[in-house]
Design an enzyme around this catalytic site. Structure first.
Site, PDB file in Angstrom:
ATOM      1  N   LYS A  80     -12.402  -0.279  -4.083  1.00 42.65           N
ATOM      2  CA  LYS A  80     -12.181  -0.429  -5.678  1.00 42.65           C
ATOM      3  C   LYS A  80     -11.693  -1.687  -5.941  1.00 42.65           C
ATOM      4  O   LYS A  80     -10.415  -1.910  -5.303  1.00 42.65           O
ATOM      5  CB  LYS A  80     -11.056   0.851  -6.063  1.00 42.65           C
ATOM      6  CG  LYS A  80     -10.768   0.642  -7.490  1.00 42.65           C
ATOM      7  CD  LYS A  80      -9.989   1.759  -7.957  1.00 42.65           C
ATOM      8  CE  LYS A  80      -8.587   1.422  -8.016  1.00 42.65           C
ATOM      9  NZ  LYS A  80      -7.773   2.582  -8.741  1.00 42.65           N
ATOM     10  N   MET A 232       4.930   8.382  -9.486  1.00 44.61           N
ATOM     11  CA  MET A 232       3.497   8.265  -9.375  1.00 44.61           C
ATOM     12  C   MET A 232       3.223   6.690  -9.645  1.00 44.61           C
ATOM     13  O   MET A 232       2.344   6.018  -9.902  1.00 44.61           O
ATOM     14  CB  MET A 232       2.693   8.797 -10.268  1.00 44.61           C
ATOM     15  CG  MET A 232       2.684  10.359 -10.123  1.00 44.61           C
ATOM     16  SD  MET A 232       2.562  10.856  -8.149  1.00 44.61           S
ATOM     17  CE  MET A 232       0.657  10.010  -8.066  1.00 44.61           C
ATOM     18  N   GLY A 233       4.298   6.000 -10.223  1.00 42.87           N
ATOM     19  CA  GLY A 233       3.968   4.586 -10.831  1.00 42.87           C
ATOM     20  C   GLY A 233       4.304   3.310 -10.016  1.00 42.87           C
ATOM     21  O   GLY A 233       3.845   2.483 -10.250  1.00 42.87           O
ATOM     22  N   THR A 234       5.028   3.712  -8.932  1.00 44.34           N
ATOM     23  CA  THR A 234       5.287   2.503  -8.156  1.00 44.34           C
ATOM     24  C   THR A 234       4.035   2.447  -6.945  1.00 44.34           C
ATOM     25  O   THR A 234       3.925   3.152  -5.978  1.00 44.34           O
ATOM     26  CB  THR A 234       6.676   2.758  -7.322  1.00 44.34           C
ATOM     27  OG1 THR A 234       7.718   2.686  -8.180  1.00 44.34           O
ATOM     28  CG2 THR A 234       7.062   1.701  -6.369  1.00 44.34           C
ATOM     29  N   LYS A 239       8.266  -2.894  -7.575  1.00 48.77           N
ATOM     30  CA  LYS A 239       8.275  -1.809  -8.701  1.00 48.77           C
ATOM     31  C   LYS A 239       9.268  -0.629  -8.158  1.00 48.77           C
ATOM     32  O   LYS A 239       9.621  -0.425  -7.002  1.00 48.77           O
ATOM     33  CB  LYS A 239       6.949  -1.077  -8.908  1.00 48.77           C
ATOM     34  CG  LYS A 239       6.242  -1.900  -9.783  1.00 48.77           C
ATOM     35  CD  LYS A 239       4.756  -0.934  -9.960  1.00 48.77           C
ATOM     36  CE  LYS A 239       4.020  -1.657 -11.019  1.00 48.77           C
ATOM     37  NZ  LYS A 239       2.824  -0.790 -11.521  1.00 48.77           N
TER      38      LYS A 239
END
Length: 334
Positions: A80, A232-234, A239
């Site tokens: 990806k 789920m964001g890091t 971050k």
């Protein structure tokens, strides 16, 4: 005869699967099944991710990179390419932009180019929902959302299918974005309440964090016993969404330990010495029955969803196979 077979193989078309087709042929259930299976395969050593390339472009404040891997169990190979453009929302585009390329593992031949934006959102939601299915208390009733960006609706829809939730609570740095989460709750027939973060933690049995934060949004003193947190964001060095003390007081699970300790939420607790990487459990071990998962109703469990390339590849494989079977893919002879 062999020459005819080789000529036939050479003439196989390259498939183009658009974003619209991906949305039509890959459901939340499809994504859940594919992601759960590949997490199990990873834990068995039957699938593996290659090192991630993720860099700041120095242009448009964008992060760009590649994720790739090979699922030997499902014979899926690819990569990806994409990243995060924070100014896209103002242009009417999603901030996350990506495309998946799939290759024939027997020959290395390019098989398909698949739109990755919808698939990124649905596979990320599948990852957190897999963690809820395997780690949250069975009697969880209130789900809390930290973040109300594009992916939050995908996250909430998938999560609501894993437990008999009775209420949705949410917080976002910009409260004007909360109607996105409220609309999902309304569609599910559930009451919704916007709360401050400490009050949200006091109510929620399951919390999903889906932000692009670089500082803790949740503090340890707010988290009640028995909570399951899906971070789920890091997915990039630096971050951070939660207080490292939360991880130190939790049983920590992840998609892939190598990413968790370098670019995931665990990077901060591990670098400070408060959490050993050996203490982090691949969720595939729970899926395969090699780890019990939650051990008590009072245990705090945390899933560090870093986002591995194999998640993208296996959902893209579903999209390719379905689109080809239903005649929805464009074909190009190279």
């Amino acid at each position: 005869m062999d020459g005819a077979k080789n000529a036939e193989a050479a003439d196989l078309p390259l498939l183009i699967v658009s974003e619209e087709v991906c949305e039509a042929v890959v459901s939340r259930a499809d994504a859940f099944t594919a992601v759960e299976a590949v997490f199990g395969a990873m834990a068995k050593g039957d699938a593996w991710n290659f090192p991630v390339v993720r860099e700041a472009l120095g242009h448009a404040d964008a992060l760009y990179g590649f994720k790739s891997g090979f699922d030997r169990a499902g014979l899926t190979l690819g990569l990806k390419s994409g990243g995060y453009w924070p100014g896209n929302m103002a242009k009417g585009l999603t901030n996350h932009q990506s495309t998946v390329a799939l290759f024939d593992p027997d020959t290395g031949r390019l098989q398909a180019i698949v739109g990755g934006n919808y698939l990124t959102a649905v596979r990320t939601a599948a990852s957190s929902s897999v963690s809820i299915a395997h780690l949250a208390r069975k009697d969880a009733k209130v789900i809390g959302m930290i973040g109300a960006g594009h992916q939050s609706a995908f996250q909430l829809r998938a999560a609501l299918e894993q437990r008999s939730f009775e209420k949705v609570v949410a917080w976002n740095p910009d409260p004007s974005m909360l109607p996105r989460v409220e609309a999902v709750a309304k569609d599910a027939g559930l009451p919704f309440e916007a709360l401050e973060r400490d009050a949200l933690c006091a109510e929620a049995d399951v919390i999903i964090t889906i932000t692009s934060a670089f500082e803790p949004l949740l503090m340890r003193k707010w988290i009640k016993p028995g909570t399951h947190i899906a971070c789920m964001g890091t997915d990039t060095k630096g971050k951070q969404e939660v207080d490292p003390a939360i991880l130190m007081d939790s049983t920590v699970f992840t998609d892939e330990v190598a990413q968790s300790v370098t670019i995931g939420e665990a990077q901060h607790a591990v670098s400070s010495g408060g959490l050993a990487d050996s203490a982090i459990v691949p969720i595939g071990d729970v899926i395969n029955g090699d780890h019990p998962g939650r051990s008590s109703d009072n245990e705090i469990t945390l899933f560090d969803g870093t986002g591995v390339g194999l998640q993208d590849l296996v959902v893209a494989r579903v999209a390719m196979d379905r689109a080809r079977a239903e005649g929805r893919a464009q074909s190009i002879i190279l």
